[in-house]
Motif scaffolding. Structure first.
Motif, PDB file in Angstrom:
ATOM      1  N   LYS A 161       0.838  -1.196   0.000  1.00 37.49           N
ATOM      2  CA  LYS A 161       0.000   0.000   0.000  1.00 37.49           C
ATOM      3  C   LYS A 161       0.881   1.258   0.000  1.00 37.49           C
ATOM      4  O   LYS A 161       0.634   2.200  -0.763  1.00 37.49           O
ATOM      5  CB  LYS A 161      -0.913  -0.010   1.227  1.00 37.49           C
ATOM      6  CG  LYS A 161      -1.779   1.217   1.364  1.00 37.49           C
ATOM      7  CD  LYS A 161      -2.569   1.148   2.657  1.00 37.49           C
ATOM      8  CE  LYS A 161      -3.149   2.509   2.952  1.00 37.49           C
ATOM      9  NZ  LYS A 161      -3.679   2.586   4.295  1.00 37.49           N
ATOM     10  N   ASN A 162       1.908   1.252   0.850  1.00 31.62           N
ATOM     11  CA  ASN A 162       2.829   2.407   0.888  1.00 31.62           C
ATOM     12  C   ASN A 162       3.563   2.588  -0.439  1.00 31.62           C
ATOM     13  O   ASN A 162       3.778   3.710  -0.902  1.00 31.62           O
ATOM     14  CB  ASN A 162       3.835   2.246   2.032  1.00 31.62           C
ATOM     15  CG  ASN A 162       3.179   2.436   3.399  1.00 31.62           C
ATOM     16  OD1 ASN A 162       2.107   3.018   3.505  1.00 31.62           O
ATOM     17  ND2 ASN A 162       3.826   1.916   4.430  1.00 31.62           N
ATOM     18  N   GLN A 163       3.921   1.483  -1.052  1.00 28.01           N
ATOM     19  CA  GLN A 163       4.617   1.553  -2.341  1.00 28.01           C
ATOM     20  C   GLN A 163       3.683   2.080  -3.420  1.00 28.01           C
ATOM     21  O   GLN A 163       4.098   2.885  -4.272  1.00 28.01           O
ATOM     22  CB  GLN A 163       5.139   0.160  -2.705  1.00 28.01           C
ATOM     23  CG  GLN A 163       6.157   0.164  -3.805  1.00 28.01           C
ATOM     24  CD  GLN A 163       6.744  -1.230  -4.030  1.00 28.01           C
ATOM     25  OE1 GLN A 163       6.053  -2.215  -3.814  1.00 28.01           O
ATOM     26  NE2 GLN A 163       7.971  -1.274  -4.456  1.00 28.01           N
ATOM     27  N   ALA A 164       2.428   1.675  -3.390  1.00 24.17           N
ATOM     28  CA  ALA A 164       1.460   2.179  -4.362  1.00 24.17           C
ATOM     29  C   ALA A 164       1.220   3.671  -4.167  1.00 24.17           C
ATOM     30  O   ALA A 164       1.105   4.432  -5.147  1.00 24.17           O
ATOM     31  CB  ALA A 164       0.152   1.398  -4.248  1.00 24.17           C
ATOM     32  N   VAL A 165       1.140   4.125  -2.924  1.00 23.48           N
ATOM     33  CA  VAL A 165       0.944   5.549  -2.635  1.00 23.48           C
ATOM     34  C   VAL A 165       2.161   6.339  -3.109  1.00 23.48           C
ATOM     35  O   VAL A 165       2.036   7.413  -3.722  1.00 23.48           O
ATOM     36  CB  VAL A 165       0.674   5.767  -1.126  1.00 23.48           C
ATOM     37  CG1 VAL A 165       0.739   7.251  -0.756  1.00 23.48           C
ATOM     38  CG2 VAL A 165      -0.677   5.190  -0.742  1.00 23.48           C
ATOM     39  N   ASP A 166       3.359   5.842  -2.841  1.00 20.69           N
ATOM     40  CA  ASP A 166       4.582   6.523  -3.286  1.00 20.69           C
ATOM     41  C   ASP A 166       4.640   6.606  -4.810  1.00 20.69           C
ATOM     42  O   ASP A 166       5.031   7.635  -5.371  1.00 20.69           O
ATOM     43  CB  ASP A 166       5.821   5.798  -2.753  1.00 20.69           C
ATOM     44  CG  ASP A 166       5.999   5.970  -1.252  1.00 20.69           C
ATOM     45  OD1 ASP A 166       5.407   6.913  -0.683  1.00 20.69           O
ATOM     46  OD2 ASP A 166       6.739   5.158  -0.632  1.00 20.69           O
ATOM     47  N   THR A 167       4.245   5.529  -5.476  1.00 16.44           N
ATOM     48  CA  THR A 167       4.242   5.534  -6.944  1.00 16.44           C
ATOM     49  C   THR A 167       3.233   6.534  -7.470  1.00 16.44           C
ATOM     50  O   THR A 167       3.509   7.281  -8.428  1.00 16.44           O
ATOM     51  CB  THR A 167       3.939   4.119  -7.482  1.00 16.44           C
ATOM     52  OG1 THR A 167       4.849   3.199  -6.921  1.00 16.44           O
ATOM     53  CG2 THR A 167       4.007   4.064  -8.988  1.00 16.44           C
ATOM     54  N   ALA A 168       2.049   6.563  -6.857  1.00 11.80           N
ATOM     55  CA  ALA A 168       1.024   7.518  -7.301  1.00 11.80           C
ATOM     56  C   ALA A 168       1.480   8.953  -7.068  1.00 11.80           C
ATOM     57  O   ALA A 168       1.262   9.838  -7.921  1.00 11.80           O
ATOM     58  CB  ALA A 168      -0.283   7.241  -6.577  1.00 11.80           C
ATOM     59  N   GLU A 169       2.120   9.235  -5.952  1.00  8.84           N
ATOM     60  CA  GLU A 169       2.615  10.578  -5.682  1.00  8.84           C
ATOM     61  C   GLU A 169       3.725  10.973  -6.659  1.00  8.84           C
ATOM     62  O   GLU A 169       3.822  12.126  -7.102  1.00  8.84           O
ATOM     63  CB  GLU A 169       3.139  10.689  -4.240  1.00  8.84           C
ATOM     64  CG  GLU A 169       2.024  10.697  -3.209  1.00  8.84           C
ATOM     65  CD  GLU A 169       2.551  10.720  -1.787  1.00  8.84           C
ATOM     66  OE1 GLU A 169       3.782  10.569  -1.574  1.00  8.84           O
ATOM     67  OE2 GLU A 169       1.739  10.846  -0.870  1.00  8.84           O
ATOM     68  N   ALA A 170       4.570   9.974  -6.993  1.00  6.83           N
ATOM     69  CA  ALA A 170       5.660  10.258  -7.953  1.00  6.83           C
ATOM     70  C   ALA A 170       5.085  10.571  -9.332  1.00  6.83           C
ATOM     71  O   ALA A 170       5.559  11.456 -10.037  1.00  6.83           O
ATOM     72  CB  ALA A 170       6.617   9.088  -8.005  1.00  6.83           C
ATOM     73  N   ILE A 171       4.055   9.858  -9.730  1.00  7.29           N
ATOM     74  CA  ILE A 171       3.423  10.104 -11.031  1.00  7.29           C
ATOM     75  C   ILE A 171       2.742  11.463 -11.006  1.00  7.29           C
ATOM     76  O   ILE A 171       2.838  12.240 -11.966  1.00  7.29           O
ATOM     77  CB  ILE A 171       2.428   8.975 -11.384  1.00  7.29           C
ATOM     78  CG1 ILE A 171       3.159   7.665 -11.625  1.00  7.29           C
ATOM     79  CG2 ILE A 171       1.585   9.338 -12.587  1.00  7.29           C
ATOM     80  CD1 ILE A 171       2.266   6.470 -11.809  1.00  7.29           C
ATOM     81  N   ALA A 172       2.066  11.782  -9.906  1.00  4.73           N
ATOM     82  CA  ALA A 172       1.389  13.079  -9.799  1.00  4.73           C
ATOM     83  C   ALA A 172       2.402  14.219  -9.825  1.00  4.73           C
ATOM     84  O   ALA A 172       2.186  15.271 -10.434  1.00  4.73           O
ATOM     85  CB  ALA A 172       0.537  13.129  -8.555  1.00  4.73           C
ATOM     86  N   ALA A 173       3.528  14.039  -9.195  1.00 11.20           N
ATOM     87  CA  ALA A 173       4.558  15.068  -9.173  1.00 11.20           C
ATOM     88  C   ALA A 173       5.193  15.224 -10.546  1.00 11.20           C
ATOM     89  O   ALA A 173       5.541  16.329 -10.976  1.00 11.20           O
ATOM     90  CB  ALA A 173       5.625  14.738  -8.136  1.00 11.20           C
ATOM     91  N   ALA A 174       5.338  14.148 -11.287  1.00  7.66           N
ATOM     92  CA  ALA A 174       5.929  14.222 -12.625  1.00  7.66           C
ATOM     93  C   ALA A 174       4.971  14.880 -13.594  1.00  7.66           C
ATOM     94  O   ALA A 174       5.391  15.592 -14.513  1.00  7.66           O
ATOM     95  CB  ALA A 174       6.292  12.825 -13.098  1.00  7.66           C
ATOM     96  N   VAL A 175       3.675  14.721 -13.435  1.00 11.11           N
ATOM     97  CA  VAL A 175       2.693  15.303 -14.319  1.00 11.11           C
ATOM     98  C   VAL A 175       2.570  16.792 -14.044  1.00 11.11           C
ATOM     99  O   VAL A 175       2.368  17.576 -14.960  1.00 11.11           O
ATOM    100  CB  VAL A 175       1.333  14.560 -14.164  1.00 11.11           C
ATOM    101  CG1 VAL A 175       0.215  15.263 -14.890  1.00 11.11           C
ATOM    102  CG2 VAL A 175       1.443  13.135 -14.593  1.00 11.11           C
ATOM    103  N   ARG A 176       2.752  17.314 -12.913  1.00  7.79           N
ATOM    104  CA  ARG A 176       2.578  18.717 -12.598  1.00  7.79           C
ATOM    105  C   ARG A 176       3.676  19.448 -13.176  1.00  7.79           C
ATOM    106  O   ARG A 176       4.287  20.024 -13.713  1.00  7.79           O
ATOM    107  CB  ARG A 176       2.607  18.975 -11.122  1.00  7.79           C
ATOM    108  CG  ARG A 176       1.471  18.374 -10.423  1.00  7.79           C
ATOM    109  CD  ARG A 176       1.481  18.824  -9.014  1.00  7.79           C
ATOM    110  NE  ARG A 176       1.012  17.719  -8.234  1.00  7.79           N
ATOM    111  CZ  ARG A 176       1.035  17.670  -6.972  1.00  7.79           C
ATOM    112  NH1 ARG A 176       1.551  18.608  -6.284  1.00  7.79           N
ATOM    113  NH2 ARG A 176       0.542  16.676  -6.345  1.00  7.79           N
TER     114      ARG A 176
END
Length: 193
Positions: A178-193
């Protein structure tokens, strides 16, 4: 006076408190023939089977008698539960010893009579062999049962511990995923911004 002493002395010479009964002495060959023949094996097998049968019969009888004597009690008497359990366990132990002794005596007696052994000494030896065989089988059955019970308890404890460790591992693994999925989602969100 002399006549009374003579009569008393003469009368007491014929009565002994202990009399020695002489038996025919068996040769080693005759004794070996008794113990190597089918009479001994039949007596041994019949004695052990009868001992177990009599033990079961007498134990069932005494348990039924104990239940009848105990009758219905009040369920509210929890104060005396410990003393009642001690009384019952003492009674069960004494009855087990008594029924075992009676069963073995009767079974050995009948088995020796069945073997048609004419010597009392050989009959006593056969009786002792029946007792020792019975107790050896009883010891083997008891140790096997206790070993099986201990094995079952260890197996249950081990499987319970393995289940607990598996559940803890799955919970920790799910939390990491779950933590790894959250980190991946945050990394993708940060890359898109």
């Amino acid at each position: 006076m002399w006549e009374i002493a003579e009569i008393a002395g003469h009368g007491f010479n014929n009565y002994w408190l202990a009399q020695i009964i002489t038996e025919e002495i068996l040769t080693p060959e005759e004794a070996a023939a008794v113990f190597s023949g089918p009479q001994f094996l039949v007596a041994l097998f019949a004695g052990v089977v009868m001992a177990f049968a009599f033990q079961l019969l007498l134990t069932n009888f005494t348990v039924a008698l104990g239940i009848s004597a105990l009758g219905g009690g009040d369920a509210d008497d929890t104060d005396n539960l410990g003393s009642t359990v001690r009384k019952i366990s003492t009674a069960v132990g004494l009855l087990a010893l008594t029924t075992g002794g009676v069963a073995l005596f009767v079974a050995s007696f009948l088995a020796v009579k069945l073997s048609l052994v004419s010597s009392a000494v050989l009959g006593a030896i056969i009786g002792v062999v029946i007792w020792s065989t019975y107790f050896s089988i009883l010891l083997w059955l008891g140790s096997t049962t206790v070993g099986s019970l201990i094995g079952s308890l260890v197996s249950t404890a081990t499987s319970g511990f393995q289940g607990l460790v598996g559940t803890a591992t799955a919970a920790l693994g799910a939390n990491v995923a779950k933590n790894q999925a959250v980190d991946t989602a945050e990394a993708i969100a940060a890359a898109v911004r």
